[in-house]
Design a protein around this motif. Sequence first.
Motif, short mmCIF file in Angstrom:
data_model
loop_
_atom_site.label_atom_id
_atom_site.label_comp_id
_atom_site.label_asym_id
_atom_site.label_seq_id
_atom_site.Cartn_x
_atom_site.Cartn_y
_atom_site.Cartn_z
N PHE A 145 1.16 -1.08 0.22
CA PHE A 145 -0.04 -0.12 0.39
C PHE A 145 0.36 1.26 -0.37
O PHE A 145 0.47 2.10 0.19
CB PHE A 145 -1.25 0.10 1.45
CG PHE A 145 -1.99 -1.30 1.25
CD1 PHE A 145 -2.90 -0.46 0.91
CD2 PHE A 145 -1.37 -2.43 1.56
CE1 PHE A 145 -4.71 -1.81 0.92
CE2 PHE A 145 -3.19 -3.44 1.57
CZ PHE A 145 -3.61 -2.95 1.00
N GLN A 146 2.46 0.98 0.00
CA GLN A 146 2.85 2.03 0.24
C GLN A 146 2.41 3.35 -1.09
O GLN A 146 3.12 3.13 -1.69
CB GLN A 146 4.23 1.73 0.53
CG GLN A 146 5.23 2.53 0.74
CD GLN A 146 5.17 3.38 2.53
OE1 GLN A 146 4.83 1.46 3.22
NE2 GLN A 146 5.65 4.31 2.92
N ILE A 203 -6.63 2.47 8.29
CA ILE A 203 -6.06 1.64 8.53
C ILE A 203 -4.58 1.64 7.40
O ILE A 203 -3.42 1.46 7.47
CB ILE A 203 -6.08 -0.09 8.93
CG1 ILE A 203 -6.90 -0.36 10.51
CG2 ILE A 203 -5.25 -0.83 8.46
CD1 ILE A 203 -5.55 0.04 11.53
N ALA A 204 -6.01 1.41 6.32
CA ALA A 204 -4.97 1.53 5.11
C ALA A 204 -4.20 3.08 4.58
O ALA A 204 -3.14 2.56 4.03
CB ALA A 204 -6.38 1.67 4.30
N ALA A 205 -4.23 4.66 5.56
CA ALA A 205 -3.80 5.39 5.21
C ALA A 205 -2.83 5.35 5.94
O ALA A 205 -2.04 6.44 5.86
CB ALA A 205 -5.12 6.76 5.69
N THR A 206 -2.33 4.18 7.19
CA THR A 206 -1.01 4.25 7.07
C THR A 206 0.15 4.47 6.53
O THR A 206 0.79 4.68 6.91
CB THR A 206 -1.40 3.29 8.60
OG1 THR A 206 -1.00 1.89 8.32
CG2 THR A 206 -2.39 3.44 9.33
N HIS A 222 -4.01 11.36 13.05
CA HIS A 222 -2.58 11.05 12.45
C HIS A 222 -2.21 10.03 12.59
O HIS A 222 -0.34 9.58 12.58
CB HIS A 222 -2.03 11.11 15.07
CG HIS A 222 -2.95 10.22 15.90
ND1 HIS A 222 -4.61 10.64 15.69
CD2 HIS A 222 -2.57 9.26 15.94
CE1 HIS A 222 -4.78 9.77 16.20
NE2 HIS A 222 -3.67 9.00 16.91
N LEU A 223 -2.77 9.01 12.41
CA LEU A 223 -2.15 7.70 12.00
C LEU A 223 -1.39 8.00 10.49
O LEU A 223 -1.40 6.82 9.89
CB LEU A 223 -2.91 6.55 12.08
CG LEU A 223 -4.00 6.28 13.66
CD1 LEU A 223 -4.94 5.24 13.79
CD2 LEU A 223 -2.29 6.48 14.11
N THR A 224 -2.10 8.99 9.96
CA THR A 224 -2.31 8.58 8.23
C THR A 224 -0.16 8.83 7.79
O THR A 224 0.56 9.29 8.93
CB THR A 224 -3.16 9.27 7.57
OG1 THR A 224 -2.46 10.98 7.98
CG2 THR A 224 -4.25 9.62 8.07
#
Length: 227
Positions: free
Chosen positions: A30-31, A48-51, A78-80
Amino acid sequence: MATPLEDVGKQVWRGALFLADYLLFQRDLFQGRTVLELGAGTGFTSIIAATAAQTVYCTDVGADLLAMCQRNIALNSHLTAPGGGGVKVRELDWLKDDLCTDPEVPFSWSEEDISDLYGHTTILLAAEVFYDDDLTDALFKTLFRLAHRLKNACTAILSVEKRLNFTLSHLDVTCEAYDHFRACLRQLEQLQDGQLRFAVEPVEAAFPQRLEYERIRQLVGALAGRC
């Protein structure tokens, strides 16, 4: 107790946790990518995907549900991924052929959004949305329609929990919603439309569990890649 149909999107289901664990395991996949989630519900899997992803389009229907997604995403911004485009909440109705572009409608799509969606999306997600046969049919039609419009090859990552129920029609314990989901996957794999073909493979549940839930054997994942 059963959850009313209109409220199924307002809680995090076990299949979404299962998919989220897979996303965490496959972070490199996903990077820097553009991801589209169909039937996002609370927005948990999109977060979760946006991390790792560059941009995530978190989609569902219903202004109240999408507003809840927006709140959840804001609380977890803050997790993105650093430098990413974050999560964009948009309406996507599987029963309609086109995206809503009416600026008066909450969570509608801009022309810039649509260009980015079709030009860059390579991963589609759907977790625990296969509980109603008509909606399952609509989702697979949407997947096929999107695959036609996306510029790049794409992979759909799907998860579902097989829920066994006793039915009078069979006088036995069955899992009709899951059986219909599997039938749709087979149809997708057998479908050939010009150069558009799909390869389907299971997601083996051998990846680490990082989230707290019961990983029962009825949790099933599948990859459907356009090739």
